[in-house]
Design a protein around this motif. Structure first.
Motif, PDB file in Angstrom:
ATOM      1  N   THR A  33       0.834  -1.291  -0.127  1.00 23.61           N
ATOM      2  CA  THR A  33       0.062   0.035   0.148  1.00 23.61           C
ATOM      3  C   THR A  33       0.819   1.425  -0.026  1.00 23.61           C
ATOM      4  OG1 THR A  33      -1.619  -1.320   1.132  1.00 23.61           O
ATOM      5  CG2 THR A  33      -1.692   1.433   1.242  1.00 23.61           C
ATOM      6  N   TYR A  37      -0.655  11.592   2.619  1.00 27.22           N
ATOM      7  CA  TYR A  37      -1.121  12.087   4.045  1.00 27.22           C
ATOM      8  C   TYR A  37      -0.439  13.594   4.169  1.00 27.22           C
ATOM      9  CZ  TYR A  37      -1.826   7.346   5.476  1.00 27.22           C
ATOM     10  OH  TYR A  37      -2.219   5.919   5.797  1.00 27.22           O
ATOM     11  N   ASN A  96       3.683   8.026   2.108  1.00 31.64           N
ATOM     12  CA  ASN A  96       3.708   6.696   2.815  1.00 31.64           C
ATOM     13  C   ASN A  96       3.923   5.524   2.136  1.00 31.64           C
ATOM     14  OD1 ASN A  96       2.054   4.260   4.642  1.00 31.64           O
ATOM     15  ND2 ASN A  96       3.380   5.302   5.795  1.00 31.64           N
ATOM     16  N   ASP A  98       3.705   1.111   2.816  1.00 28.24           N
ATOM     17  CA  ASP A  98       3.674  -0.034   4.013  1.00 28.24           C
ATOM     18  C   ASP A  98       3.808  -1.439   3.172  1.00 28.24           C
ATOM     19  OD1 ASP A  98       1.263  -1.104   6.315  1.00 28.24           O
ATOM     20  OD2 ASP A  98       3.491  -0.934   6.292  1.00 28.24           O
ATOM     21  N   ARG A  99       4.286  -2.312   4.184  1.00 31.60           N
ATOM     22  CA  ARG A  99       4.639  -3.573   3.770  1.00 31.60           C
ATOM     23  C   ARG A  99       5.467  -3.409   2.554  1.00 31.60           C
ATOM     24  NH1 ARG A  99      -0.074  -7.840   3.344  1.00 31.60           N
ATOM     25  NH2 ARG A  99       1.108  -8.794   1.535  1.00 31.60           N
ATOM     26  N   GLU A 108       9.616  -4.379   4.714  1.00 28.86           N
ATOM     27  CA  GLU A 108       9.992  -2.947   5.848  1.00 28.86           C
ATOM     28  C   GLU A 108       8.504  -2.713   5.798  1.00 28.86           C
ATOM     29  OE1 GLU A 108      14.469  -1.782   4.549  1.00 28.86           O
ATOM     30  OE2 GLU A 108      12.990  -0.575   4.709  1.00 28.86           O
ATOM     31  N   TYR A 109       8.257  -1.963   7.043  1.00 29.64           N
ATOM     32  CA  TYR A 109       6.769  -1.473   7.209  1.00 29.64           C
ATOM     33  C   TYR A 109       6.821   0.067   7.615  1.00 29.64           C
ATOM     34  CZ  TYR A 109       5.974  -6.320   7.560  1.00 29.64           C
ATOM     35  OH  TYR A 109       5.678  -7.794   6.981  1.00 29.64           O
ATOM     36  N   ASP A 110       5.744   0.790   6.960  1.00 32.53           N
ATOM     37  CA  ASP A 110       5.294   2.043   7.464  1.00 32.53           C
ATOM     38  C   ASP A 110       6.633   3.154   7.225  1.00 32.53           C
ATOM     39  OD1 ASP A 110       4.041   3.673  10.563  1.00 32.53           O
ATOM     40  OD2 ASP A 110       3.426   3.884   8.396  1.00 32.53           O
ATOM     41  N   LYS A 111       6.897   3.234   6.092  1.00 27.41           N
ATOM     42  CA  LYS A 111       8.123   4.280   5.684  1.00 27.41           C
ATOM     43  C   LYS A 111       7.425   5.274   5.197  1.00 27.41           C
ATOM     44  CE  LYS A 111      11.739   2.901   5.461  1.00 27.41           C
ATOM     45  NZ  LYS A 111      12.783   2.601   6.631  1.00 27.41           N
ATOM     46  N   TRP A 112       8.014   6.614   5.658  1.00 30.00           N
ATOM     47  CA  TRP A 112       7.555   7.829   5.459  1.00 30.00           C
ATOM     48  C   TRP A 112       8.443   8.696   4.665  1.00 30.00           C
ATOM     49  CZ3 TRP A 112       2.817   9.688   6.616  1.00 30.00           C
ATOM     50  CH2 TRP A 112       1.972   8.683   7.460  1.00 30.00           C
TER      51      TRP A 112
END
Length: 122
Positions: A33, A37, A96, A98-99, A108-112
């Motif tokens: 995903t 934001y 963002n 994710d996954r 890796e998860y939840d990168k910004w």
């Protein structure tokens, strides 16, 4: 480590358009995903739009009909076309992801990203 870099922000008059881009770099096999934001001064970060790897999309009610999210999976890039901009769209816009699958065994998860400023003048 995966990194996200946004670009395309700037100053625009109300009614104008901007196109934001977000490029993910690093060792990437796939990204589940991706989303945009935004955070206005004194407010909490809020969802603008998200898109899955299969193209399923959700928009915040405040941007429906004006913003269009898209992605190019081959380039690990996501876009946000923003039309009919309003002063209330002024905010820092963040990318963002994710996954993010980086090899057969790990993700890796939840990168910004670092954010890009969008300012809409009235």
């Amino acid at each position: 480590q995966v990194q996200l870099v946004e670009s395309g922000g700037g100053l625009v008059q109300a009614g104008g358009s901007l196109r934001l881009s977000c490029v993910a770099s690093g060792r990437i096999l796939s990204i589940n995903t991706m989303g945009w934001y935004r955070q206005a001064p004194g407010k909490q970060r809020e969802l603008v739009a998200v898109i899955s790897s299969g193209g399923r999309i959700n928009y915040a009610d405040s941007v429906k009909g004006r913003f269009t999210i898209s992605r190019d999976n081959a380039k690990n890039t996501m876009y946000l076309q923003m039309d009919s901009l309003k002063p209330e769209d002024t905010a820092v816009y963040y990318c963002n992801a994710d996954r993010i699958r980086v090899d057969r065994w790990s993700s890796e998860y939840d990168k910004w990203g670092q954010g890009t400023q969008v300012t809409v003048s009235s």
